[in-house]
Design a protein around this motif. Structure first.
Motif, PDB file in Angstrom:
ATOM      1  N   PHE A  22      40.949 -27.140  38.996  1.00 50.99           N
ATOM      2  CA  PHE A  22      40.443 -28.216  38.155  1.00 50.99           C
ATOM      3  C   PHE A  22      40.101 -29.447  38.989  1.00 50.99           C
ATOM      4  CE2 PHE A  22      43.129 -26.277  34.537  1.00 50.99           C
ATOM      5  CZ  PHE A  22      42.158 -25.304  34.352  1.00 50.99           C
ATOM      6  N   VAL A  23      40.834 -29.652  40.087  1.00 52.98           N
ATOM      7  CA  VAL A  23      40.479 -30.727  41.009  1.00 52.98           C
ATOM      8  C   VAL A  23      39.081 -30.478  41.568  1.00 52.98           C
ATOM      9  CG1 VAL A  23      41.021 -31.779  43.242  1.00 52.98           C
ATOM     10  CG2 VAL A  23      42.850 -31.305  41.621  1.00 52.98           C
ATOM     11  N   LEU A  24      38.810 -29.252  41.969  1.00 55.79           N
ATOM     12  CA  LEU A  24      37.506 -28.923  42.539  1.00 55.79           C
ATOM     13  C   LEU A  24      36.387 -29.018  41.511  1.00 55.79           C
ATOM     14  CD1 LEU A  24      39.279 -28.107  44.906  1.00 55.79           C
ATOM     15  CD2 LEU A  24      37.898 -26.047  45.165  1.00 55.79           C
ATOM     16  N   GLN A  25      36.726 -28.878  40.221  1.00 54.76           N
ATOM     17  CA  GLN A  25      35.727 -29.030  39.157  1.00 54.76           C
ATOM     18  C   GLN A  25      35.677 -30.445  38.605  1.00 54.76           C
ATOM     19  OE1 GLN A  25      35.315 -25.812  36.100  1.00 54.76           O
ATOM     20  NE2 GLN A  25      37.251 -25.096  36.974  1.00 54.76           N
ATOM     21  N   GLN A  26      36.652 -31.288  39.007  1.00 53.04           N
ATOM     22  CA  GLN A  26      36.788 -32.632  38.449  1.00 53.04           C
ATOM     23  C   GLN A  26      37.055 -32.581  36.947  1.00 53.04           C
ATOM     24  OE1 GLN A  26      36.607 -35.896  40.505  1.00 53.04           O
ATOM     25  NE2 GLN A  26      37.580 -34.086  41.408  1.00 53.04           N
ATOM     26  N   LEU A  27      37.974 -31.707  36.555  1.00 50.91           N
ATOM     27  CA  LEU A  27      38.399 -31.548  35.166  1.00 50.91           C
ATOM     28  C   LEU A  27      39.779 -32.180  35.019  1.00 50.91           C
ATOM     29  CD1 LEU A  27      38.028 -28.270  33.124  1.00 50.91           C
ATOM     30  CD2 LEU A  27      40.179 -29.513  33.064  1.00 50.91           C
ATOM     31  N   ASP A  28      40.035 -32.827  33.905  1.00 51.35           N
ATOM     32  CA  ASP A  28      41.296 -33.526  33.665  1.00 51.35           C
ATOM     33  C   ASP A  28      42.391 -32.502  33.342  1.00 51.35           C
ATOM     34  OD1 ASP A  28      43.452 -35.008  32.715  1.00 51.35           O
ATOM     35  OD2 ASP A  28      42.196 -36.440  31.634  1.00 51.35           O
ATOM     36  N   TYR A  29      43.168 -32.129  34.343  1.00 49.66           N
ATOM     37  CA  TYR A  29      44.148 -31.055  34.168  1.00 49.66           C
ATOM     38  C   TYR A  29      45.351 -31.482  33.340  1.00 49.66           C
ATOM     39  CZ  TYR A  29      45.663 -33.410  38.469  1.00 49.66           C
ATOM     40  OH  TYR A  29      45.993 -34.354  39.416  1.00 49.66           O
ATOM     41  N   LEU A  30      45.671 -32.773  33.291  1.00 57.04           N
ATOM     42  CA  LEU A  30      46.778 -33.215  32.432  1.00 57.04           C
ATOM     43  C   LEU A  30      46.379 -33.140  30.956  1.00 57.04           C
ATOM     44  CD1 LEU A  30      48.207 -36.232  34.456  1.00 57.04           C
ATOM     45  CD2 LEU A  30      49.051 -33.881  34.365  1.00 57.04           C
ATOM     46  N   SER A  31      45.165 -33.553  30.646  1.00 53.75           N
ATOM     47  CA  SER A  31      44.686 -33.395  29.270  1.00 53.75           C
ATOM     48  C   SER A  31      44.566 -31.915  28.906  1.00 53.75           C
ATOM     49  CB  SER A  31      43.331 -34.082  29.093  1.00 53.75           C
ATOM     50  OG  SER A  31      43.468 -35.484  29.199  1.00 53.75           O
ATOM     51  N   ASP A  52      49.996 -31.965  50.332  1.00 52.61           N
ATOM     52  CA  ASP A  52      48.960 -32.491  51.215  1.00 52.61           C
ATOM     53  C   ASP A  52      47.675 -32.838  50.480  1.00 52.61           C
ATOM     54  OD1 ASP A  52      50.718 -32.060  53.286  1.00 52.61           O
ATOM     55  OD2 ASP A  52      49.768 -30.214  53.986  1.00 52.61           O
ATOM     56  N   GLY A  53      47.605 -32.507  49.187  1.00 57.96           N
ATOM     57  CA  GLY A  53      46.404 -32.752  48.410  1.00 57.96           C
ATOM     58  C   GLY A  53      46.563 -33.893  47.429  1.00 57.96           C
ATOM     59  N   GLN A  54      45.803 -33.821  46.335  1.00 58.83           N
ATOM     60  CA  GLN A  54      45.724 -34.934  45.388  1.00 58.83           C
ATOM     61  C   GLN A  54      46.264 -34.606  43.998  1.00 58.83           C
ATOM     62  OE1 GLN A  54      41.509 -35.523  45.500  1.00 58.83           O
ATOM     63  NE2 GLN A  54      41.520 -36.619  47.451  1.00 58.83           N
ATOM     64  N   VAL A  55      46.770 -33.398  43.793  1.00 56.47           N
ATOM     65  CA  VAL A  55      47.228 -33.011  42.464  1.00 56.47           C
ATOM     66  C   VAL A  55      48.458 -33.827  42.067  1.00 56.47           C
ATOM     67  CG1 VAL A  55      48.152 -31.138  41.048  1.00 56.47           C
ATOM     68  CG2 VAL A  55      46.304 -30.680  42.668  1.00 56.47           C
ATOM     69  N   ASP A  56      48.462 -34.307  40.829  1.00 50.95           N
ATOM     70  CA  ASP A  56      49.587 -35.076  40.281  1.00 50.95           C
ATOM     71  C   ASP A  56      50.633 -34.101  39.747  1.00 50.95           C
ATOM     72  OD1 ASP A  56      51.370 -36.737  39.002  1.00 50.95           O
ATOM     73  OD2 ASP A  56      49.940 -37.466  37.506  1.00 50.95           O
ATOM     74  N   PHE A  57      51.465 -33.575  40.646  1.00 51.94           N
ATOM     75  CA  PHE A  57      52.448 -32.589  40.220  1.00 51.94           C
ATOM     76  C   PHE A  57      53.594 -33.215  39.433  1.00 51.94           C
ATOM     77  CE2 PHE A  57      50.446 -30.000  43.583  1.00 51.94           C
ATOM     78  CZ  PHE A  57      50.235 -28.843  42.843  1.00 51.94           C
ATOM     79  N   ASP A  63      47.833 -26.909  45.599  1.00 51.39           N
ATOM     80  CA  ASP A  63      47.302 -28.258  45.760  1.00 51.39           C
ATOM     81  C   ASP A  63      45.836 -28.200  46.199  1.00 51.39           C
ATOM     82  OD1 ASP A  63      47.393 -31.015  45.727  1.00 51.39           O
ATOM     83  OD2 ASP A  63      49.133 -31.164  47.052  1.00 51.39           O
ATOM     84  N   ALA A  64      45.140 -29.299  46.014  1.00 44.69           N
ATOM     85  CA  ALA A  64      43.735 -29.404  46.412  1.00 44.69           C
ATOM     86  C   ALA A  64      43.367 -30.869  46.542  1.00 44.69           C
ATOM     87  CB  ALA A  64      42.827 -28.722  45.397  1.00 44.69           C
ATOM     88  N   GLU A  65      42.207 -31.103  47.151  1.00 40.72           N
ATOM     89  CA  GLU A  65      41.686 -32.456  47.256  1.00 40.72           C
ATOM     90  C   GLU A  65      40.181 -32.425  47.022  1.00 40.72           C
ATOM     91  OE1 GLU A  65      42.496 -33.850  51.181  1.00 40.72           O
ATOM     92  OE2 GLU A  65      41.288 -32.305  52.164  1.00 40.72           O
ATOM     93  N   PHE A  66      39.664 -33.557  46.539  1.00 41.50           N
ATOM     94  CA  PHE A  66      38.219 -33.686  46.335  1.00 41.50           C
ATOM     95  C   PHE A  66      37.783 -35.028  46.895  1.00 41.50           C
ATOM     96  CE2 PHE A  66      34.469 -34.804  43.685  1.00 41.50           C
ATOM     97  CZ  PHE A  66      33.653 -33.752  44.076  1.00 41.50           C
ATOM     98  N   ASN A 110      36.643 -25.906  55.594  1.00 45.01           N
ATOM     99  CA  ASN A 110      37.021 -27.126  56.324  1.00 45.01           C
ATOM    100  C   ASN A 110      36.107 -28.297  56.009  1.00 45.01           C
ATOM    101  OD1 ASN A 110      39.257 -26.204  57.650  1.00 45.01           O
ATOM    102  ND2 ASN A 110      38.186 -25.656  59.531  1.00 45.01           N
ATOM    103  N   ASP A 111      34.842 -28.008  55.755  1.00 46.53           N
ATOM    104  CA  ASP A 111      33.837 -29.067  55.638  1.00 46.53           C
ATOM    105  C   ASP A 111      33.415 -29.369  54.213  1.00 46.53           C
ATOM    106  OD1 ASP A 111      33.772 -29.225  58.438  1.00 46.53           O
ATOM    107  OD2 ASP A 111      32.316 -27.588  58.561  1.00 46.53           O
ATOM    108  N   ARG A 112      34.060 -28.771  53.251  1.00 44.00           N
ATOM    109  CA  ARG A 112      33.686 -29.000  51.856  1.00 44.00           C
ATOM    110  C   ARG A 112      34.320 -30.295  51.325  1.00 44.00           C
ATOM    111  NH1 ARG A 112      31.559 -24.538  49.083  1.00 44.00           N
ATOM    112  NH2 ARG A 112      32.267 -25.411  47.115  1.00 44.00           N
ATOM    113  N   ALA A 113      33.683 -30.898  50.323  1.00 50.63           N
ATOM    114  CA  ALA A 113      34.287 -32.062  49.661  1.00 50.63           C
ATOM    115  C   ALA A 113      35.548 -31.654  48.907  1.00 50.63           C
ATOM    116  CB  ALA A 113      33.274 -32.692  48.698  1.00 50.63           C
ATOM    117  N   GLY A 114      35.526 -30.469  48.317  1.00 50.62           N
ATOM    118  CA  GLY A 114      36.692 -29.948  47.614  1.00 50.62           C
ATOM    119  C   GLY A 114      37.358 -28.866  48.449  1.00 50.62           C
ATOM    120  N   ARG A 115      38.657 -29.067  48.763  1.00 54.45           N
ATOM    121  CA  ARG A 115      39.370 -28.115  49.615  1.00 54.45           C
ATOM    122  C   ARG A 115      40.749 -27.834  49.037  1.00 54.45           C
ATOM    123  NH1 ARG A 115      39.129 -30.603  55.657  1.00 54.45           N
ATOM    124  NH2 ARG A 115      40.680 -32.010  54.753  1.00 54.45           N
TER     125      ARG A 115
END
Length: 359
Positions: free
Chosen positions: A221-230, A276-281, A246-249, A265-270
């Motif tokens: 959902f991070v890679l899709q930019q979808l609101d995973y908490l909602s 190490d990523g951006q997920v709000d666990f 985990d993932a980052e965008f 390695n070179d993608r905006a979403g990884r």
């Protein structure tokens, strides 16, 4: 409220031909040494598991469970992602997916689909013999190549694709119902079930089948930019499996969600190792506790930078730190006091005599 079970480990990204990842016995000892409490076994990996034998032999299933139990482990679930993907393959991907099938099926899409459906049914029966209640999978994809409508999709194309998808999956869902297994579709890019809208479309076409459920993995959902908490607020009643990944965008002026065909390695979403990523666990584990999620928290390691040994070791600690041991009391109980019905009436300015119909 329930306390989540875990940590479990998804073995698909770990099994290899070399020790300690070359057999279920070896990998069980390794996983237990890292502190895992359960293993999620990929049903297609014959180095670890014989799905046909497990579907038919209780003795074999008891042996599998015994192998894990020797190291203080249990099976959290079986996964069937490769089989599920092969239930529905668009012709554009025939050549690539043929590599995952026996040679006798290659170049024969109809036979490949029938083989995959049978494997799914065997895995459901195996899950039941193992005493499990959930099984993870992919939906496959007939419509994915038409995701972006240019040139404009013909009217009815998506409806036809989802109708066929539901037709192929209904017998599998029915068999899962017979043996008491919840089939959990991982909502995942490149699958026809890749977000809430597509899941709802499919769910309606299988008549809201009680065995049609969700494997929740927030990294996709991070890679899709979808609101995973909602998403958890909306679909928590159907979520019965959880991949902790985990993932980052990090979009740039050159690329965004589609990634420009770049390598990982070179993608905006990884995908990244846990922490190490951006997920709000913290938010995710809080909501799963709030909604009485009944299943396991399972580490799925996928990272383009960190090695799997470090990812597993750090992942165990990360999951343990985030599992919420739910409370069995209300925090402000200390301020409460016994109150009877007459006191309640008085507090509300009501007559002291019982009202009609209220005891």
């Amino acid at each position: 409220m329930k306390t989540l079970k875990g940590p479990s480990l998804h073995l698909a990204q770990f099994s290899t031909s070399q020790a300690p990842f070359d057999s279920l016995a070896h990998i069980s000892k390794w996983a237990a040494g890292h502190g895992f409490k359960a293993l999620q076994i990929p049903a297609w990996d014959e180095r670890l598991f014989d799905v046909a034998q497990a579907a038919q032999s209780q003795a074999y299933c008891d042996q599998i469970k015994g192998t894990l139990a020797e190291h203080g482990l249990q099976i959290s679930e079986l996964t069937t992602h490769i089989y599920g993907q092969l239930v529905a393959v668009h012709p554009a991907y025939d050549a690539m997916w043929d590599a995952f099938t026996p040679a006798r099926l290659q170049g024969r899409p109809q036979a490949r689909t029938e083989w995959a459906v049978e494997k799914m049914k065997l895995a459901a029966r195996a899950s039941a013999r193992l005493g499990l209640s959930e099984m993870g999978t992919f939906s496959g994809s007939l419509a994915w190549p038409y995701l972006f409508p240019f040139p404009q999709r013909p009217e009815g194309l998506i409806d036809a694709a989802f109708s066929e998808l539901a037709k192929r999956w209904r017998p599998i869902l029915n068999l899962c119902d017979e043996v008491g297994i919840n089939l959990c579709y991982e909502i995942h890019p490149a699958e026809d079930l890749h977000d809430g809208t597509t899941f709802e479309r499919f769910y309606a076409l299988v008549d809201e089948h009680p065995r049609c459920n969700i494997l929740f993995d927030p990294s996709h959902f991070v890679l899709q930019q979808l609101d995973y908490l909602s998403y958890l607020d909306i679909y928590h009643e159907r979520i019965r499996m959880f991949h902790v990944k985990d993932a980052e965008f990090n979009p740039t002026g050159r690329q965004g969600i589609y990634g420009g065909y770049s390598n990982w390695n070179d993608r905006a979403g990884r995908f990244r190792s846990l922490g190490d990523g951006q997920v709000d666990f913290k938010g995710i584990f809080s909501k799963l506790a709030q909604f009485d999620y009944p299943g396991w928290a399972t580490l799925e390691w996928e990272c383009c930078l960190k090695n799997q040994e470090d990812g597993a070791r750090e992942g165990v600690a990360f999951i343990n730190q985030h599992i919420i041991q739910v409370t069995d009391r209300v925090f402000d109980d200390f301020a409460g006091a016994p109150v009877n019905f007459q006191q309640i009436q008085s507090m509300l300015g009501m007559a002291t005599a019982p009202l009609e119909g209220i005891a």
